[in-house]
Design an enzyme around this catalytic site. Structure first.
Site, PDB file in Angstrom:
ATOM      1  N   HIS A  82      45.230  31.464  47.538  1.00 20.67           N
ATOM      2  CA  HIS A  82      44.975  30.845  46.230  1.00 20.67           C
ATOM      3  C   HIS A  82      45.631  31.631  45.098  1.00 20.67           C
ATOM      4  O   HIS A  82      46.021  32.788  45.274  1.00 20.67           O
ATOM      5  CB  HIS A  82      43.467  30.775  45.957  1.00 20.67           C
TER       6      HIS A  82
ATOM      7  N   LYS B 242      41.353  32.804  40.756  1.00 24.69           N
ATOM      8  CA  LYS B 242      40.188  32.233  41.443  1.00 24.69           C
ATOM      9  C   LYS B 242      39.059  33.253  41.451  1.00 24.69           C
ATOM     10  O   LYS B 242      39.277  34.417  41.783  1.00 24.69           O
ATOM     11  CB  LYS B 242      40.567  31.818  42.873  1.00 24.69           C
TER      12      LYS B 242
HETATM   13  N1  LIG Z   1      36.225  21.069  45.281  1.00 29.66           N
HETATM   14  C1  LIG Z   1      37.515  21.111  44.915  1.00 29.66           C
HETATM   15  O1  LIG Z   1      38.353  20.326  45.395  1.00 29.66           O
HETATM   16  C2  LIG Z   1      37.937  22.115  43.904  1.00 29.66           C
HETATM   17  C3  LIG Z   1      37.026  23.014  43.440  1.00 29.66           C
HETATM   18  N2  LIG Z   1      37.370  23.935  42.508  1.00 29.66           N
HETATM   19  C4  LIG Z   1      36.294  24.785  42.041  1.00 29.66           C
HETATM   20  O2  LIG Z   1      35.954  24.385  40.708  1.00 29.66           O
HETATM   21  C5  LIG Z   1      35.467  25.501  39.983  1.00 29.66           C
HETATM   22  C6  LIG Z   1      36.297  25.668  38.704  1.00 29.66           C
HETATM   23  O3  LIG Z   1      37.599  26.078  39.048  1.00 29.66           O
HETATM   24  P1  LIG Z   1      38.718  26.286  37.915  1.00 29.66           P
HETATM   25  O4  LIG Z   1      38.871  25.057  37.110  1.00 29.66           O
HETATM   26  O5  LIG Z   1      39.890  26.871  38.585  1.00 29.66           O
HETATM   27  O6  LIG Z   1      38.006  27.421  37.022  1.00 29.66           O
HETATM   28  P2  LIG Z   1      38.161  27.633  35.440  1.00 29.66           P
HETATM   29  O7  LIG Z   1      37.582  28.989  35.165  1.00 29.66           O
HETATM   30  O8  LIG Z   1      39.546  27.321  35.008  1.00 29.66           O
HETATM   31  O9  LIG Z   1      37.204  26.491  34.824  1.00 29.66           O
HETATM   32  C7  LIG Z   1      35.823  26.555  34.761  1.00 29.66           C
HETATM   33  C8  LIG Z   1      35.446  26.072  33.376  1.00 29.66           C
HETATM   34  O10 LIG Z   1      34.042  25.843  33.321  1.00 29.66           O
HETATM   35  C9  LIG Z   1      33.579  26.365  32.066  1.00 29.66           C
HETATM   36  N3  LIG Z   1      32.145  26.587  32.130  1.00 29.66           N
HETATM   37  C10 LIG Z   1      31.461  27.637  32.615  1.00 29.66           C
HETATM   38  N4  LIG Z   1      30.150  27.438  32.501  1.00 29.66           N
HETATM   39  C11 LIG Z   1      29.992  26.212  31.928  1.00 29.66           C
HETATM   40  C12 LIG Z   1      28.856  25.433  31.563  1.00 29.66           C
HETATM   41  N5  LIG Z   1      27.621  25.887  31.732  1.00 29.66           N
HETATM   42  N6  LIG Z   1      29.060  24.213  31.010  1.00 29.66           N
HETATM   43  C13 LIG Z   1      30.312  23.752  30.814  1.00 29.66           C
HETATM   44  N7  LIG Z   1      31.436  24.440  31.132  1.00 29.66           N
HETATM   45  C14 LIG Z   1      31.248  25.659  31.702  1.00 29.66           C
HETATM   46  C15 LIG Z   1      34.401  27.619  31.896  1.00 29.66           C
HETATM   47  O11 LIG Z   1      34.317  28.113  30.577  1.00 29.66           O
HETATM   48  P3  LIG Z   1      34.658  29.696  30.306  1.00 29.66           P
HETATM   49  O12 LIG Z   1      36.121  29.816  30.513  1.00 29.66           O
HETATM   50  O13 LIG Z   1      34.206  29.890  28.904  1.00 29.66           O
HETATM   51  O14 LIG Z   1      33.867  30.473  31.308  1.00 29.66           O
HETATM   52  C16 LIG Z   1      35.783  27.079  32.276  1.00 29.66           C
HETATM   53  O15 LIG Z   1      36.405  26.401  31.198  1.00 29.66           O
HETATM   54  C17 LIG Z   1      35.568  26.710  40.944  1.00 29.66           C
HETATM   55  O16 LIG Z   1      34.332  26.892  41.593  1.00 29.66           O
HETATM   56  C18 LIG Z   1      36.631  26.247  41.929  1.00 29.66           C
HETATM   57  O17 LIG Z   1      36.539  26.898  43.172  1.00 29.66           O
HETATM   58  C19 LIG Z   1      38.632  24.011  42.003  1.00 29.66           C
HETATM   59  C20 LIG Z   1      39.601  23.156  42.457  1.00 29.66           C
HETATM   60  C21 LIG Z   1      39.344  22.148  43.457  1.00 29.66           C
HETATM   61  O1  LIG Z   2      39.419  27.583  42.909  1.00 26.06           O
HETATM   62  C1  LIG Z   2      40.256  26.782  43.363  1.00 26.06           C
HETATM   63  O2  LIG Z   2      41.398  26.667  42.891  1.00 26.06           O
HETATM   64  C2  LIG Z   2      39.866  25.935  44.495  1.00 26.06           C
HETATM   65  N1  LIG Z   2      38.622  25.972  44.905  1.00 26.06           N
HETATM   66  C3  LIG Z   2      38.065  25.248  45.980  1.00 26.06           C
HETATM   67  C4  LIG Z   2      37.622  26.181  47.084  1.00 26.06           C
HETATM   68  O3  LIG Z   2      37.115  27.280  46.799  1.00 26.06           O
HETATM   69  O4  LIG Z   2      37.738  25.805  48.252  1.00 26.06           O
HETATM   70  C5  LIG Z   2      38.965  24.134  46.456  1.00 26.06           C
HETATM   71  C6  LIG Z   2      40.423  24.472  46.434  1.00 26.06           C
HETATM   72  O5  LIG Z   2      40.668  25.409  47.441  1.00 26.06           O
HETATM   73  C7  LIG Z   2      40.851  25.007  45.070  1.00 26.06           C
END
Ligand SMILES: NC(=O)C1=CN([C@@H]2O[C@H](COP(=O)(O)OP(=O)(O)OC[C@H]3O[C@@H](n4cnc5c(N)ncnc54)[C@H](OP(=O)(O)O)[C@@H]3O)[C@@H](O)[C@H]2O)C=CC1
Ligand SMILES: O=C(O)C1=N[C@H](C(=O)O)C[C@H](O)C1
EC number: 1.17.1.8
Length: 250
Positions: free
Chosen positions: A135, A139
């Site tokens: 990744h 992350k």
């Molecule tokens: N299931 C899937 O297919 C995928 C899952 N993911 C998962 O999604 C999650 C986010 O990933 P990613 O976008 O890369 O992370 P980021 O850190 O880019 O985004 C998370 C966002 O959530 C905000 N946030 C935190 N707490 C709150 C809250 N209570 N209410 C609203 N917003 C909040 C953060 O703000 P701040 O920056 O201020 O902390 C940030 O803007 C991770 O757990 C990742 O593993 C990601 C990609 C695909």
């Molecule tokens: O944080 C990410 O980027 C992603 N998170 C998810 C995970 O932890 O499996 C899904 C994907 O791999 C991207």
């Protein structure tokens, strides 16, 4: 027909900002709220959200789901960090709100879902199997939610087939060199600039290996799964774990 009223939590994040654009572009949906950290959850009820797409952090997701379930708002969750304890807590909340649906998807991309399925199918036929997830370096968690789920599914398939522990004579070495142990399956986490989200499942047997690899090259890979989840979760009360259940993959 009226549009599905959808809100995104984590709307300024890497995947959340992409989800905002995808919901706005979906003809059958209306984006009614896009919340970041510090925004009031009451906005969701004021906006009449029917489905929340939860893409925040493991530290925020439980409070957000507690609010959603208490208010009968369905949720599609991509945020990682799921443990048995957390799932049990969520089930308790859902029991008190039996018409509400929550989908937790370790990965929303079709290729990743199929990787897990293929790994499950192959697992009984190979004595060795290891998972490598790769990744971007921002992350927050390791191993990835997808790799953890993949390893759990492989372990269950091996157990069902009557396979024992994997061959491994490693006796000494640096701590961490053999990765994390998830139910007896080794998981290795690479964090590298230039990458997004990738996974390899390496299977080995007598004189042969099989590699199942998936690459998410852009966050757009997760959007069809998120939109499908939002459409389906409204008629799937209780907890659904894994997008495969909405893809009819079993
Ligand atoms: N299931 C899937 O297919 C995928 C899952 N993911 C998962 O999604 C999650 C986010 O990933 P990613 O976008 O890369 O992370 P980021 O850190 O880019 O985004 C998370 C966002 O959530 C905000 N946030 C935190 N707490 C709150 C809250 N209570 N209410 C609203 N917003 C909040 C953060 O703000 P701040 O920056 O201020 O902390 C940030 O803007 C991770 O757990 C990742 O593993 C990601 C990609 C695909
Ligand atoms: O944080 C990410 O980027 C992603 N998170 C998810 C995970 O932890 O499996 C899904 C994907 O791999 C991207």
């Amino acid at each position: 027909m009226s549009k599905l009223r959808v809100a995104v939590l984590g709307a300024q994040g890497r995947i959340g900002s992409e989800a905002v654009r995808a919901v706005e572009a979906a003809e059958d949906m209306e984006l009614v709220a896009a919340l970041g950290r510090g925004d009031k959850l009451e906005t969701l009820t004021e906006a009449g959200a029917q489905v929340v797409v939860e893409l925040t952090t493991p530290g925020s997701v439980m409070d957000n789901l507690d609010f959603c379930v208490r208010h009968g708002i369905h949720a599609v969750v991509g945020t990682t960090g799921w443990t048995e304890e957390r799932l049990a807590q969520l089930r308790t909340w859902l029991a008190a709100s039996p018409e509400t649906g929550v989908l937790i998807a370790p990965n929303f991309s079709i290729g990743a879902v199929l990787t897990m399925k293929f790994a499950q199918i192959a697992a009984p036929y190979f004595e060795s199997v290891e998972v490598v997830e790769l990744h971007h370096p921002h992350k927050v968690d390791a191993p990835s939610g997808t790799a953890t789920r993949t390893a759990q599914l492989i372990a269950a398939a091996r157990a069902e087939a009557g396979l024992g522990a994997q061959p491994d004579s490693t006796a000494t070495g640096l701590e961490g060199a053999r990765g994390a142990d998830v139910d007896g399956v080794r998981v290795h986490s690479v964090r590298l600039a230039g990458l997004l989200a990738h996974q390899e499942v390496l299977l080995g047997g007598e004189g042969e290996t099989l590699t199942v690899r998936h690459d998410s090259l852009h966050h757009s890979s997760f959007m069809p799964g998120i939109l499908l989840g939002a459409r389906r979760v409204t008629t799937a009360p209780g907890l659904t774990f894994g997008l495969e259940h909405f893809l009819d993959l079993g």
